[in-house]
Design a protein around this motif. Structure first.
Motif, PDB file in Angstrom:
ATOM      1  N   ASP A  58       1.035  -1.204  -0.048  1.00  0.00           N
ATOM      2  CA  ASP A  58       0.347  -0.354  -0.339  1.00  0.00           C
ATOM      3  C   ASP A  58       0.632   1.367   0.018  1.00  0.00           C
ATOM      4  O   ASP A  58       0.552   2.518   0.524  1.00  0.00           O
ATOM      5  CB  ASP A  58      -0.948   0.283   0.935  1.00  0.00           C
ATOM      6  CG  ASP A  58      -2.253   0.789   0.824  1.00  0.00           C
ATOM      7  OD1 ASP A  58      -2.045   0.928  -0.163  1.00  0.00           O
ATOM      8  OD2 ASP A  58      -2.731   1.377   2.116  1.00  0.00           O
ATOM      9  N   SER A  59       1.413   1.433  -1.059  1.00  0.00           N
ATOM     10  CA  SER A  59       2.351   2.384  -0.626  1.00  0.00           C
ATOM     11  C   SER A  59       2.119   3.855  -1.452  1.00  0.00           C
ATOM     12  O   SER A  59       0.653   3.746  -2.286  1.00  0.00           O
ATOM     13  CB  SER A  59       3.879   2.004  -2.378  1.00  0.00           C
ATOM     14  OG  SER A  59       4.538   3.499  -2.430  1.00  0.00           O
ATOM     15  N   GLU A  60       1.837   4.955  -1.022  1.00  0.00           N
ATOM     16  CA  GLU A  60       1.787   6.361  -1.398  1.00  0.00           C
ATOM     17  C   GLU A  60       1.666   7.324  -2.448  1.00  0.00           C
ATOM     18  O   GLU A  60       1.145   7.459  -2.627  1.00  0.00           O
ATOM     19  CB  GLU A  60       1.613   6.819  -0.337  1.00  0.00           C
ATOM     20  CG  GLU A  60       0.853   6.301   1.187  1.00  0.00           C
ATOM     21  CD  GLU A  60       0.799   8.017   2.831  1.00  0.00           C
ATOM     22  OE1 GLU A  60       1.732   8.494   1.698  1.00  0.00           O
ATOM     23  OE2 GLU A  60       0.709   7.295   2.905  1.00  0.00           O
ATOM     24  N   ASP A  61       2.231   6.435  -3.542  1.00  0.00           N
ATOM     25  CA  ASP A  61       3.268   7.086  -4.176  1.00  0.00           C
ATOM     26  C   ASP A  61       2.281   6.302  -5.713  1.00  0.00           C
ATOM     27  O   ASP A  61       1.516   5.416  -5.265  1.00  0.00           O
ATOM     28  CB  ASP A  61       4.941   5.830  -5.247  1.00  0.00           C
ATOM     29  CG  ASP A  61       6.167   6.837  -4.008  1.00  0.00           C
ATOM     30  OD1 ASP A  61       5.836   7.599  -3.014  1.00  0.00           O
ATOM     31  OD2 ASP A  61       6.823   5.403  -4.080  1.00  0.00           O
ATOM     32  N   SER A  62       2.353   7.460  -6.670  1.00  0.00           N
ATOM     33  CA  SER A  62       1.472   7.104  -7.701  1.00  0.00           C
ATOM     34  C   SER A  62       1.290   5.010  -8.619  1.00  0.00           C
ATOM     35  O   SER A  62       2.508   4.704  -8.209  1.00  0.00           O
ATOM     36  CB  SER A  62       1.287   8.006  -8.587  1.00  0.00           C
ATOM     37  OG  SER A  62       2.904   8.071  -9.326  1.00  0.00           O
ATOM     38  N   LEU A  63       0.375   4.819  -9.065  1.00  0.00           N
ATOM     39  CA  LEU A  63       0.866   3.773  -9.665  1.00  0.00           C
ATOM     40  C   LEU A  63       1.826   3.544 -10.743  1.00  0.00           C
ATOM     41  O   LEU A  63       2.877   3.282 -11.075  1.00  0.00           O
ATOM     42  CB  LEU A  63      -0.485   3.008 -10.504  1.00  0.00           C
ATOM     43  CG  LEU A  63      -1.310   2.805  -9.506  1.00  0.00           C
ATOM     44  CD1 LEU A  63      -2.519   2.406 -10.553  1.00  0.00           C
ATOM     45  CD2 LEU A  63      -0.769   1.859  -8.328  1.00  0.00           C
ATOM     46  N   PRO A  64       1.772   5.415 -11.419  1.00  0.00           N
ATOM     47  CA  PRO A  64       2.704   5.060 -13.095  1.00  0.00           C
ATOM     48  C   PRO A  64       4.065   4.713 -12.169  1.00  0.00           C
ATOM     49  O   PRO A  64       5.354   4.809 -12.897  1.00  0.00           O
ATOM     50  CB  PRO A  64       2.681   6.205 -12.913  1.00  0.00           C
ATOM     51  CG  PRO A  64       0.827   6.735 -13.314  1.00  0.00           C
ATOM     52  CD  PRO A  64       0.933   6.236 -11.708  1.00  0.00           C
ATOM     53  N   ALA A  65       4.382   5.870 -10.938  1.00  0.00           N
ATOM     54  CA  ALA A  65       5.220   5.909 -10.238  1.00  0.00           C
ATOM     55  C   ALA A  65       6.019   4.553  -9.674  1.00  0.00           C
ATOM     56  O   ALA A  65       7.358   3.850  -9.838  1.00  0.00           O
ATOM     57  CB  ALA A  65       5.566   7.210  -9.057  1.00  0.00           C
TER      58      ALA A  65
END
Length: 109
Positions: free
Chosen positions: A73-80
């Motif tokens: 559940d990383s808070e980074d965006s899906l593209p990143a």
């Protein structure tokens, strides 16, 4: 699969991205087994095969890393999160057509 993964990213669907990454890993393993067996039948692996197999394994590893980040559940965006995986998958798919053609010619001989 590459296109479906990118579509899932555009739709911001974490679940579909995880599913397509898992699917990629399974399919890449199948391709690796097929290519390894085909190279043995043909007598030896070409340099192109070895480069491709390395790129294929890298794509599996980067897909696994991206999947782990998504599950955590990383808070980074899906593209990143998927950037490295998408780049390594693209490298594989860019070479896949050429490799299939080369082996197809050898099979026909």
């Amino acid at each position: 699969m590459e296109e479906e993964l990118e579509k899932a990213i555009r739709e911001d669907s974490r679940e579909l991205v995880i599913s397509w990454l898992t699917n990629w890993r399974w399919q890449a393993g199948q391709v690796r087994g097929f290519l390894t067996t085909l190279s043995q039948v043909e007598g030896n692996a070409s340099g192109d095969d070895e480069v491709f197999l390395t790129a294929l394994q890298t794509s599996v590893a980067t897909a696994a890393q991206a999947k782990a980040l998504l599950i955590e559940d990383s808070e980074d965006s899906l593209p990143a999160i998927t950037k490295s995986a998408r780049e390594s998958i693209a490298e594989v798919t860019n070479e896949l057509g050429m490799l299939a053609a080369v082996h197809g010619i050898h099979i026909g001989e």
